[in-house]
Scaffold this motif. Sequence first.
Motif, PDB file in Angstrom:
ATOM      1  N   TYR A  71     104.143  42.082  38.440  1.00  0.00           N
ATOM      2  CA  TYR A  71     104.698  43.784  38.267  1.00  0.00           C
ATOM      3  C   TYR A  71     106.551  43.210  38.066  1.00  0.00           C
ATOM      4  O   TYR A  71     107.223  42.405  38.327  1.00  0.00           O
ATOM      5  N   TYR A  72     106.070  43.671  36.763  1.00  0.00           N
ATOM      6  CA  TYR A  72     108.008  43.325  35.936  1.00  0.00           C
ATOM      7  C   TYR A  72     108.141  42.010  36.295  1.00  0.00           C
ATOM      8  O   TYR A  72     110.051  42.104  36.317  1.00  0.00           O
ATOM      9  N   ALA A 105      98.855  42.082  34.453  1.00  0.00           N
ATOM     10  CA  ALA A 105     100.471  42.154  34.087  1.00  0.00           C
ATOM     11  C   ALA A 105     101.234  43.692  34.204  1.00  0.00           C
ATOM     12  O   ALA A 105     100.084  44.374  33.728  1.00  0.00           O
ATOM     13  N   VAL A 106     101.462  44.213  35.019  1.00  0.00           N
ATOM     14  CA  VAL A 106     102.064  45.934  35.140  1.00  0.00           C
ATOM     15  C   VAL A 106     104.068  45.164  35.153  1.00  0.00           C
ATOM     16  O   VAL A 106     104.432  45.108  35.610  1.00  0.00           O
ATOM     17  N   PHE A 131     108.114  50.706  41.114  1.00  0.00           N
ATOM     18  CA  PHE A 131     106.753  50.675  42.713  1.00  0.00           C
ATOM     19  C   PHE A 131     107.320  51.011  43.419  1.00  0.00           C
ATOM     20  O   PHE A 131     106.269  51.823  45.030  1.00  0.00           O
ATOM     21  N   ASN A 132     108.628  50.518  43.293  1.00  0.00           N
ATOM     22  CA  ASN A 132     109.478  50.802  44.133  1.00  0.00           C
ATOM     23  C   ASN A 132     110.144  52.107  45.444  1.00  0.00           C
ATOM     24  O   ASN A 132     110.637  52.493  45.010  1.00  0.00           O
ATOM     25  N   ASP A 133     109.311  52.381  46.246  1.00  0.00           N
ATOM     26  CA  ASP A 133     109.177  53.648  46.778  1.00  0.00           C
ATOM     27  C   ASP A 133     110.925  54.232  47.438  1.00  0.00           C
ATOM     28  O   ASP A 133     110.727  54.772  47.831  1.00  0.00           O
ATOM     29  N   THR A 134     111.042  53.239  48.062  1.00  0.00           N
ATOM     30  CA  THR A 134     112.230  53.092  48.443  1.00  0.00           C
ATOM     31  C   THR A 134     114.122  52.930  47.358  1.00  0.00           C
ATOM     32  O   THR A 134     114.755  53.058  47.517  1.00  0.00           O
ATOM     33  N   ALA A 166     103.152  54.734  40.443  1.00  0.00           N
ATOM     34  CA  ALA A 166     103.143  53.517  41.021  1.00  0.00           C
ATOM     35  C   ALA A 166     101.679  54.102  41.579  1.00  0.00           C
ATOM     36  O   ALA A 166     101.093  53.203  41.753  1.00  0.00           O
ATOM     37  N   ALA A 167     101.215  55.807  41.472  1.00  0.00           N
ATOM     38  CA  ALA A 167     100.135  55.746  42.209  1.00  0.00           C
ATOM     39  C   ALA A 167      99.269  55.237  41.114  1.00  0.00           C
ATOM     40  O   ALA A 167      97.944  54.626  41.517  1.00  0.00           O
ATOM     41  N   ASP A 168      99.205  55.369  39.824  1.00  0.00           N
ATOM     42  CA  ASP A 168      98.391  54.806  39.062  1.00  0.00           C
ATOM     43  C   ASP A 168      98.245  52.810  38.980  1.00  0.00           C
ATOM     44  O   ASP A 168      97.224  52.375  39.073  1.00  0.00           O
TER      45      ASP A 168
END
Lengths: 218, 217
Positions: free
Chosen positions: B133-134, B153-154, B190-193, B202-204
């Motif tokens: 992820y990145y 790769a996201v 993706f980090n929900d904080t 993030a969900a996808d």
Amino acid sequence: MPDTIVTEDVHLVSGYMARPIENGSYPSIIILQEWWGLDEHIRDVTRRFAREGYLALAPDLYHGSITDDPEQARSMSSGLDRSRATRDVISGIDHLLNHDMSNGKIYTIGYCMGGGISILVACNRKVNGAIVYYGGLPNPEDQLDNLQSPVLGIFGSDETDRATSLENALKARGKESDIHIYEGAQHAFFNDSWEERYDSEASSDSWVKVLNFLNKNS
Amino acid sequence: MPDTIISQDVDLVGGYMARPMAEGKYPAIVIIQEWWGLDEHIRDVTRRFAREGYIALAPDLYHGEITNDPQQAGKFAGSLDRSRAVRDTQAAMNYLKDSEYSNGKMGVIGYCLGGGVSLLTACSDSIDAGIVYYGGLPNPLDLLDNIQAPILAVYGEDEGEKANELEKELQARNKSVDKHIYAGAGHGFFNDTGGNHNADAAADAWTKTLAFLKTNV
């Protein structure tokens, strides 16, 4: 609703560390266990080095296992992944050199199975000195080509052949080494918890040689 | 006479593990932290994978340090010895392989700083799936020659070029790569904080990650 999972803080690589209480800047030494595991004897040796002014660490190469049964020890030793063990030791080296009280110097000392690992690590990562008590050559031997550390080898006369092999392998590659064979002493002679093998004179004399080697290469 | 030394058992490499409670053998996944350290968010992500049926482990690459200050995080990340980080990740993989709850399959996933370490690990070890992820590309790029696992790769749109470069370098070496660039999302989405959280992306990405793992691990 009750959870469906279990969580835990875990230890991936552990060890036993001893160091001087007094603040200061000290050399570090990794102590590598015999084939029994990280036992009370190795903890005792670790403390001895701390008393001599070292940050001393014995990594647990068996990840929690320990034995006093020779068959079990033999099996654990031959089953030990040497690459993983080398990585565990390097984790230990990183831990010590990052310690506030480290003066940047690092040595490895190993006994029996640990003796072989002491040299193997020195072939993979430069250290200020590598000490081998009755340990074997790396396999394959050519790993010695990469050795950049001086070596002190200590053997009982029961393993004169092994001592000579090590000496020859190092000389052939132009590596700095000092090999001692103690007449009448046996494999594991330094282990004072093993009555059958312990040789008090050889042990004391080799201890002095070890401390001198460490000082000389400091 | 008082002693002049102190001694204790020490952790040379620690980590946080989560697994299903039920007895059984599960595929394993190593989760590699962002530049903040092994924080509550990464622990939460580790638990999420456990709830999906993985034995999950996040090694502590910062050996006890943690921060929520970007300056400090930058310092930690900048001074992180990448070889040591890979060794710590290998220690996590060894731990998982030894576990009675492991079925032998191994995936590695990393976010941000961890994304780069995840790729490096895929370059040096035989794993079943590598997820980035990145994360940054390895240096030198030729380390990618040794990749044996398929890569997912996201990336957020802000790092689309990096994603494209990674895809290009992997394809040039005949490596399997599945790339996703999320429009409107940025680094750390993706980090929900975190400040860059993008719930839809993030969900996808989570769905795609689980599907990728299911196929390969």
